[in-house]
Design a protein around this motif. Sequence first.
Motif, mmCIF file in Angstrom:
data_model
loop_
_atom_site.group_PDB
_atom_site.id
_atom_site.type_symbol
_atom_site.label_atom_id
_atom_site.label_comp_id
_atom_site.label_asym_id
_atom_site.label_seq_id
_atom_site.Cartn_x
_atom_site.Cartn_y
_atom_site.Cartn_z
ATOM 1 N N LEU A 32 67.298 49.247 52.823
ATOM 2 C CA LEU A 32 66.205 48.960 53.731
ATOM 3 C C LEU A 32 64.965 49.719 53.299
ATOM 4 O O LEU A 32 65.041 50.744 52.631
ATOM 5 C CB LEU A 32 66.576 49.303 55.175
ATOM 6 N N ALA A 33 63.828 49.162 53.667
ATOM 7 C CA ALA A 33 62.537 49.799 53.411
ATOM 8 C C ALA A 33 61.705 49.650 54.675
ATOM 9 O O ALA A 33 61.653 48.580 55.269
ATOM 10 C CB ALA A 33 61.832 49.142 52.234
ATOM 11 N N LEU A 34 61.052 50.738 55.069
ATOM 12 C CA LEU A 34 60.222 50.720 56.265
ATOM 13 C C LEU A 34 58.877 51.321 55.941
ATOM 14 O O LEU A 34 58.787 52.376 55.317
ATOM 15 C CB LEU A 34 60.868 51.532 57.382
ATOM 16 N N GLN A 35 57.837 50.631 56.364
ATOM 17 C CA GLN A 35 56.479 51.152 56.271
ATOM 18 C C GLN A 35 55.932 51.203 57.691
ATOM 19 O O GLN A 35 55.993 50.208 58.425
ATOM 20 C CB GLN A 35 55.603 50.262 55.406
ATOM 21 N N VAL A 36 55.407 52.363 58.061
ATOM 22 C CA VAL A 36 54.845 52.558 59.396
ATOM 23 C C VAL A 36 53.396 52.973 59.230
ATOM 24 O O VAL A 36 53.092 53.943 58.536
ATOM 25 C CB VAL A 36 55.622 53.638 60.176
ATOM 26 N N ASP A 37 52.501 52.225 59.880
ATOM 27 C CA ASP A 37 51.063 52.506 59.801
ATOM 28 C C ASP A 37 50.663 53.538 60.852
ATOM 29 O O ASP A 37 49.777 53.308 61.661
ATOM 30 C CB ASP A 37 50.256 51.217 60.011
ATOM 31 N N GLY A 38 51.355 54.676 60.829
ATOM 32 C CA GLY A 38 51.059 55.736 61.784
ATOM 33 C C GLY A 38 50.035 56.703 61.233
ATOM 34 O O GLY A 38 49.382 56.450 60.223
ATOM 35 N N ASP A 39 49.924 57.843 61.888
ATOM 36 C CA ASP A 39 49.015 58.891 61.435
ATOM 37 C C ASP A 39 49.827 60.152 61.236
ATOM 38 O O ASP A 39 50.133 60.836 62.202
ATOM 39 C CB ASP A 39 47.916 59.113 62.476
ATOM 40 N N PRO A 40 50.272 60.426 60.032
ATOM 41 C CA PRO A 40 49.948 59.738 58.789
ATOM 42 C C PRO A 40 50.864 58.532 58.577
ATOM 43 O O PRO A 40 51.937 58.450 59.165
ATOM 44 C CB PRO A 40 50.222 60.806 57.722
ATOM 45 N N PRO A 41 50.458 57.609 57.693
ATOM 46 C CA PRO A 41 51.338 56.483 57.352
ATOM 47 C C PRO A 41 52.633 57.005 56.723
ATOM 48 O O PRO A 41 52.625 58.039 56.057
ATOM 49 C CB PRO A 41 50.523 55.692 56.325
ATOM 50 N N GLN A 42 53.737 56.296 56.965
ATOM 51 C CA GLN A 42 55.032 56.702 56.424
ATOM 52 C C GLN A 42 55.680 55.523 55.707
ATOM 53 O O GLN A 42 55.494 54.375 56.084
ATOM 54 C CB GLN A 42 55.954 57.166 57.547
ATOM 55 N N SER A 43 56.454 55.863 54.692
ATOM 56 C CA SER A 43 57.212 54.863 53.960
ATOM 57 C C SER A 43 58.577 55.456 53.658
ATOM 58 O O SER A 43 58.675 56.632 53.291
ATOM 59 C CB SER A 43 56.483 54.511 52.662
ATOM 60 N N PHE A 44 59.633 54.658 53.832
ATOM 61 C CA PHE A 44 60.980 55.162 53.630
ATOM 62 C C PHE A 44 61.850 54.069 53.025
ATOM 63 O O PHE A 44 61.740 52.911 53.396
ATOM 64 C CB PHE A 44 61.569 55.619 54.968
ATOM 65 N N HIS A 45 62.724 54.470 52.120
ATOM 66 C CA HIS A 45 63.701 53.581 51.493
ATOM 67 C C HIS A 45 65.060 54.274 51.559
ATOM 68 O O HIS A 45 65.144 55.468 51.289
ATOM 69 C CB HIS A 45 63.358 53.314 50.026
ATOM 70 N N ALA A 46 66.108 53.535 51.899
ATOM 71 C CA ALA A 46 67.444 54.130 51.968
ATOM 72 C C ALA A 46 68.498 53.045 51.899
ATOM 73 O O ALA A 46 68.236 51.880 52.203
ATOM 74 C CB ALA A 46 67.620 54.927 53.258
ATOM 75 N N GLY A 47 69.695 53.462 51.545
ATOM 76 C CA GLY A 47 70.859 52.611 51.713
ATOM 77 C C GLY A 47 71.323 52.768 53.157
ATOM 78 O O GLY A 47 71.026 53.772 53.807
ATOM 79 N N PHE A 48 72.013 51.774 53.680
ATOM 80 C CA PHE A 48 72.515 51.903 55.045
ATOM 81 C C PHE A 48 73.865 51.224 55.179
ATOM 82 O O PHE A 48 74.220 50.325 54.420
ATOM 83 C CB PHE A 48 71.536 51.298 56.066
ATOM 84 N N GLU A 49 74.613 51.702 56.159
ATOM 85 C CA GLU A 49 75.829 51.046 56.612
ATOM 86 C C GLU A 49 75.824 51.132 58.122
ATOM 87 O O GLU A 49 75.736 52.221 58.689
ATOM 88 C CB GLU A 49 77.076 51.707 56.046
#
Length: 155
Positions: A32-49
């Motif tokens: 999965l990949a998540l981008q959040v347009d917060g303050d500050p912007p965040q981006s995350f990539h990970a495997g999941f189960e």
Amino acid sequence: MLSAALMTALAGCASPRATRTAGSQKTWSGRLALQVDGDPPQSFHAGFELTGQPAEGELRLTSPLGTLLALVQWSAEGATLTQGSQVTRHASVEDLVTTLGGAPLPVKALFDWLQDQPADVPGWSADLSRLSEGRIVAQRQSPAPLANLRIILDP
């Protein structure tokens, strides 16, 4: 950064071909990949189960090398987040993800999307058109911050 990962995992989708059943529990896995347009912007990539259902389940987030980054477990008794030796407890999985992500996330909708069921969630839209390929895109338009979640399921 981990809060964004948790938001991603709990706001995602999956494909019926990527599910397996262990007893009465279904399991979905992938990336999965998540981008959040917060303050500050965040981006995350990970495997999941992800295993379970909205009322009781478990989510494992892993690094590209397979190292466990976080374990989220929930039931009617509450929810826990385990990161290494640190464990935090919350009244519910919704409380846990709200605390981590700064806003409520559609936990029940995640399970609906994983089973190719549309879910009407205010502020969220999910594109299930590529579910047969194991791909989902979910976007949060409101409330702020805006978020974009992409999930690729294991075959």
